[in-house]
Design an enzyme around this catalytic site. Structure first.
Site, PDB file in Angstrom:
ATOM      1  N   ASP A   1      40.574  20.806  56.928  1.00  0.00           N
ATOM      2  CA  ASP A   1      41.371  21.983  57.144  1.00  0.00           C
ATOM      3  C   ASP A   1      41.159  21.778  58.312  1.00  0.00           C
ATOM      4  O   ASP A   1      42.484  22.422  59.359  1.00  0.00           O
ATOM      5  CB  ASP A   1      41.403  22.986  55.811  1.00  0.00           C
ATOM      6  CG  ASP A   1      42.939  23.713  56.030  1.00  0.00           C
ATOM      7  OD1 ASP A   1      44.140  23.328  56.530  1.00  0.00           O
ATOM      8  OD2 ASP A   1      42.326  25.041  56.867  1.00  0.00           O
TER       9      ASP A   1
ATOM     10  N   VAL B   1      49.427  25.684  62.316  1.00  0.00           N
ATOM     11  CA  VAL B   1      47.686  26.596  62.792  1.00  0.00           C
ATOM     12  C   VAL B   1      48.018  27.775  61.804  1.00  0.00           C
ATOM     13  O   VAL B   1      49.125  28.975  62.605  1.00  0.00           O
ATOM     14  CB  VAL B   1      47.292  26.298  63.842  1.00  0.00           C
ATOM     15  CG1 VAL B   1      46.168  26.692  63.511  1.00  0.00           C
ATOM     16  CG2 VAL B   1      47.261  25.361  63.989  1.00  0.00           C
TER      17      VAL B   1
ATOM     18  N   GLU C   1      41.545  26.504  45.845  1.00  0.00           N
ATOM     19  CA  GLU C   1      42.304  25.422  45.066  1.00  0.00           C
ATOM     20  C   GLU C   1      41.178  24.713  43.588  1.00  0.00           C
ATOM     21  O   GLU C   1      39.851  24.769  44.366  1.00  0.00           O
ATOM     22  CB  GLU C   1      43.389  23.980  45.849  1.00  0.00           C
ATOM     23  CG  GLU C   1      44.293  24.747  46.947  1.00  0.00           C
ATOM     24  CD  GLU C   1      45.115  23.749  47.771  1.00  0.00           C
ATOM     25  OE1 GLU C   1      45.044  22.202  46.852  1.00  0.00           O
ATOM     26  OE2 GLU C   1      45.084  23.862  48.726  1.00  0.00           O
TER      27      GLU C   1
ATOM     28  N   GLU D   1      54.775  25.843  63.983  1.00  0.00           N
ATOM     29  CA  GLU D   1      54.026  27.448  64.247  1.00  0.00           C
ATOM     30  C   GLU D   1      53.287  27.385  63.083  1.00  0.00           C
ATOM     31  O   GLU D   1      52.520  27.816  63.128  1.00  0.00           O
ATOM     32  CB  GLU D   1      54.877  28.411  64.617  1.00  0.00           C
ATOM     33  CG  GLU D   1      54.563  29.379  65.209  1.00  0.00           C
ATOM     34  CD  GLU D   1      53.871  29.852  66.392  1.00  0.00           C
ATOM     35  OE1 GLU D   1      53.446  29.925  67.311  1.00  0.00           O
ATOM     36  OE2 GLU D   1      52.253  30.210  65.811  1.00  0.00           O
TER      37      GLU D   1
ATOM     38  N   ARG E   1      60.057  15.528  45.596  1.00  0.00           N
ATOM     39  CA  ARG E   1      59.891  14.205  44.606  1.00  0.00           C
ATOM     40  C   ARG E   1      60.609  14.392  43.506  1.00  0.00           C
ATOM     41  O   ARG E   1      61.024  12.969  43.245  1.00  0.00           O
ATOM     42  CB  ARG E   1      59.378  13.893  44.804  1.00  0.00           C
ATOM     43  CG  ARG E   1      57.804  12.736  44.725  1.00  0.00           C
ATOM     44  CD  ARG E   1      55.962  13.304  44.445  1.00  0.00           C
ATOM     45  NE  ARG E   1      56.208  13.721  45.872  1.00  0.00           N
ATOM     46  CZ  ARG E   1      54.686  14.409  46.528  1.00  0.00           C
ATOM     47  NH1 ARG E   1      53.902  14.445  45.593  1.00  0.00           N
ATOM     48  NH2 ARG E   1      54.804  14.461  47.285  1.00  0.00           N
TER      49      ARG E   1
ATOM     50  N   LYS F   1      43.476  21.498  61.954  1.00  0.00           N
ATOM     51  CA  LYS F   1      43.703  22.900  63.096  1.00  0.00           C
ATOM     52  C   LYS F   1      42.877  23.193  64.342  1.00  0.00           C
ATOM     53  O   LYS F   1      43.876  23.908  65.459  1.00  0.00           O
ATOM     54  CB  LYS F   1      43.894  24.095  62.184  1.00  0.00           C
ATOM     55  CG  LYS F   1      44.923  24.510  61.009  1.00  0.00           C
ATOM     56  CD  LYS F   1      44.365  25.425  60.294  1.00  0.00           C
ATOM     57  CE  LYS F   1      45.142  25.459  58.635  1.00  0.00           C
ATOM     58  NZ  LYS F   1      44.618  26.021  57.946  1.00  0.00           N
TER      59      LYS F   1
ATOM     60  N   LYS G   1      49.570  19.995  59.318  1.00  0.00           N
ATOM     61  CA  LYS G   1      48.665  20.056  60.106  1.00  0.00           C
ATOM     62  C   LYS G   1      47.836  18.880  60.181  1.00  0.00           C
ATOM     63  O   LYS G   1      47.470  18.586  60.795  1.00  0.00           O
ATOM     64  CB  LYS G   1      47.520  21.206  60.212  1.00  0.00           C
ATOM     65  CG  LYS G   1      46.999  21.148  58.383  1.00  0.00           C
ATOM     66  CD  LYS G   1      46.638  22.500  57.857  1.00  0.00           C
ATOM     67  CE  LYS G   1      46.214  22.216  56.521  1.00  0.00           C
ATOM     68  NZ  LYS G   1      46.926  23.017  56.060  1.00  0.00           N
TER      69      LYS G   1
ATOM     70  N   GLY H   1      42.949  32.461  42.734  1.00  0.00           N
ATOM     71  CA  GLY H   1      44.200  31.907  43.499  1.00  0.00           C
ATOM     72  C   GLY H   1      44.071  31.609  44.928  1.00  0.00           C
ATOM     73  O   GLY H   1      44.908  30.799  45.459  1.00  0.00           O
TER      74      GLY H   1
ATOM     75  N   GLY I   1      49.895  30.940  52.640  1.00  0.00           N
ATOM     76  CA  GLY I   1      51.163  31.846  51.812  1.00  0.00           C
ATOM     77  C   GLY I   1      52.514  31.394  51.813  1.00  0.00           C
ATOM     78  O   GLY I   1      52.782  31.209  53.444  1.00  0.00           O
TER      79      GLY I   1
END
Lengths: 443, 443
Positions: free
Chosen positions: B211, B142, B200, B139, B54, B215, B115, B197, B317
């Protein structure tokens, strides 16, 4: 109009099935039950054109199949011009190799569950597949229904696998799980497994680790891009695991499993090597493999970027194994139709397989000792002489019943074995009650 | 000579990377670290020809990449003639869709972790892939590093999947695992997750189940050969799960997980349908998903022939997700070289997605009731009126603190919801302390 009928105008993909035992009959049944779905998924129907069996006369009345398809001439069936894919679920080595090499050379794709042949001489099959431009699939050879080889062959190809640790033999896992939950000894648990049909009349291949060693060779080959054969695999069975060992494991917050282990590591000269072995080992109850009970299989994979992964499911049985065979048939059939091939064997890394003596392991050693001052110092001295570092020591009992339980840090297996031998020669050691390797961070 | 150098004479497969955040930077790193192995596995080198970001000015000093490769013009990069594969790790819907459709129409293969887009409008991407003759791999969309979609897309294509039950959101699993182990409430556990962490700053997408619902749509589409979108998925977040609910689950030998569930079943007319939903649910501690702690993901798949399977690993991650992206890049690159394509979308079954009201579920209901004779009879009567059958009842407490804990057999969710509403209207019910769905044979 069903979705399948839209597509049946494409010519069928023709299958030859070698073997019609436990797995073979379930393959026939699934081909029949799922016919419409398979046609829709592949884009053409599958047609079984022959089934090779040892004895033609046997009653197979309930199989949804034309009896005229049976033949005793496997090689003749393989050579027929109208066969696209050969499915082998017979087992054994020499005859099966002849058949599969014949098929692959002729450009016929092969789907096989034959772990013994793949572990003994998979290279010959892969070479034949490359020569004939044919596919060689064998998902059912390891861990039955669990989709494991395709992830290793494909999904993890952008990563670097560092270790594969698996429970890949259902019979021994049933026995060890039963010993852990009931406190039974090996013989008693084996008897139960035999009665329930989890162990064969001659359980040697399972309890002595031959079956797991074949699977270890196949997994190591895929994980490390290196041809590994059954002869490269260190193998120790689990018949020596006692109720006392299991109790001792419990005290340490562990259980005992028969593990197949394939690890990347460094050799003495710093060269990259792999260690491939099958033996019983203590693992902590907190390890994901510890909870894998009954006759289930599970394989724990560690990769540099992905981290820890586990695959779990039924490792044996006609129907679960047939599910894996069918998945491979679908893949091979799709490739036939689109004129493509699966990724071929990846063996470029050619890593050296290091012998067990060089492999880094950890030992749990339980000693019956004389209760007299200086015992621990003497014992600790033996470890130090062999450059084996001790992680934990527990002393228990008194006088005639004193016990030392020692868990080491990791060291070359040869040094650990030599330590045990030297301990056995000490006056103050009455007997070595048990020696077990330790895996998965236990201790 | 390294194995890689033997092969580098083949022309490179050229990659365009869209996005260089957490996942993108790890993709760049892995491409660099694994370059020789990737070349050997693919049979040709991979070459990164551009990275769209960006803002161009941002410091990315430690990335092993020529700074001249960065561009702010994603669409321009996609359109370049020298791009074979487009990797999208930006996220978002509209812009990403434009990019990926552009790439696919031009015959460029796409590897994406997006996703949200796949769940909202995967059909458009699949159609574009079919039109352009390009591969579409996802892959990483999900369960991060876990090889899950390839097994569903390929390995299980000879079987019939009946249910997929997954823990596919690491944040909420961390929170619920922490609530289970410490007795903390939701807010306290969320705070811990944020500090570490795992959550969020705005955790809505995770804790409200958005989320997981995306999935669920992707998994259901693959498992049942049917296009399912996020809008088809019933969604209930886990912010309402209290410390009391967790304690109540424990008393029953259960724990609470936020599950994504996709089940094959029959509709009221006997037609085959699928139920796709995300909600917190009680599952027995003996269920393989119950032991999935911390921020791990796991997906439990049931298939007719294979039986139960479980896939476990890190669901998020940068590096684990990049591992999945790299696996897809290898597959797409191999296909480019051999001029073939991955199996295309399989959506022939076109099963109806049944609304939550029709879905069969089980409820765990905890009521604060007046302690007076006949309470149980009255309450049981309400269940009977709604044709909901009771599995277990426990009464506890006395006088002002009497409690009824009821677990039902499975019934249409609408009937269960109506039962709860009717119970709330009873004089003798002081309050409904908690209502939770029950899965996995608990009760």
């Amino acid at each position: 109009m069903s979705p399948a009928t839209e597509l049946t105008e494409k010519p069928a993909v023709r299958l030859a099935l070698l073997g019609c035992g436990t797995v073979g009959t379930e393959v026939v049944r699934l081909l029949h039950e799922q016919a419409d779905d398979l046609t829709a998924r592949i884009g053409a129907p599958l047609e079984l054109v022959g089934v090779a069996v040892r004895r033609l006369g046997r009653e197979r009345g309930d199989l949804p199949i034309d009896p005229a398809l049976f033949t005793a001439d496997a090689l003749g069936l393989i050579k027929r011009d109208d066969v696209d894919i050969v499915i082998e679920v017979v087992g054994g080595i020499d005859t099966a190799r002849t058949w599969l090499v014949e098929a692959l050379h002729a450009g016929k794709s092969v789907v096989t569950a034959n772990k013994a042949l793949l572990a003994e001489d998979g290279g010959t099959l892969h070479d034949a597949a490359a020569q004939g431009g044919a596919d060689l699939y064998y998902e059912a050879a390891v861990a039955g229904a669990i989709p494991l080889l395709r992830p290793l062959r494909e999904s993890l190809h952008g990563d670097r696998v560092t270790a594969v640790t698996g429970i890949v033999n259902g019979t021994t896992n049933f026995i060890l799980s039963s010993m852990a939950s009931t406190g039974a000894g090996f013989n008693e648990a084996l008897e139960e497994a035999t009665e329930l049909g989890y162990a064969e009349a001659d359980p040697t291949a399972d309890v002595e680790g031959f079956d797991a060693a074949a699977k270890a060779a196949i997994l190591a080959s895929l994980a490390f891009h290196t041809r590994v054969t059954a002869a490269d695999v260190f193998r120790e069975g689990m018949t020596g695991v006692t109720a006392g060992d299991m109790a001792s494991a419990k005290e340490m917050g562990c259980t005992i499993k028969l593990l197949c282990i394939a690890q990347r590591g460094s050799g003495p000269d710093g060269d990259e090597t792999v260690s491939v072995r099958v033996h019983p080992a203590m693992i902590p109850l907190t390890h994901p493999l510890a909870g894998v009970g009954d006759a289930f299989n599970a394989v724990f994979v560690e990769a540099e970027a992905a981290g820890p992964l586990m695959f779990y499911g039924r490792g044996a049985g006609g129907r679960p194994t047939a599910s894996a065979v069918l998945g491979d048939i679908v893949a091979a059939a799709r490739n036939k139709i689109s004129g493509t091939r699966a990724p071929s064997e990846s063996n470029y890394a050619k890593l050296r397989v290091r012998p067990i003596g060089e492999s880094l392991t950890r030992y749990h050693i339980s000693l019956d000792v004389a209760e007299r001052p200086g015992v621990l110092a003497t014992v600790a001295g033996v470890f130090a002489q062999h450059e084996v570092s001790i992680a934990t020591v527990r002393q228990s009992g008194r006088a005639d019943d004193a016990k030392l339980v020692i868990v080491t840090h990791s060291a070359p297996d040869a040094a650990l074995a030599a330590t045990v031998e030297a301990l056995a020669g000490l006056d103050i050691v009455r007997s070595i009650a048990s020696v077990l390797r330790v895996e998965g961070g236990a201790g």
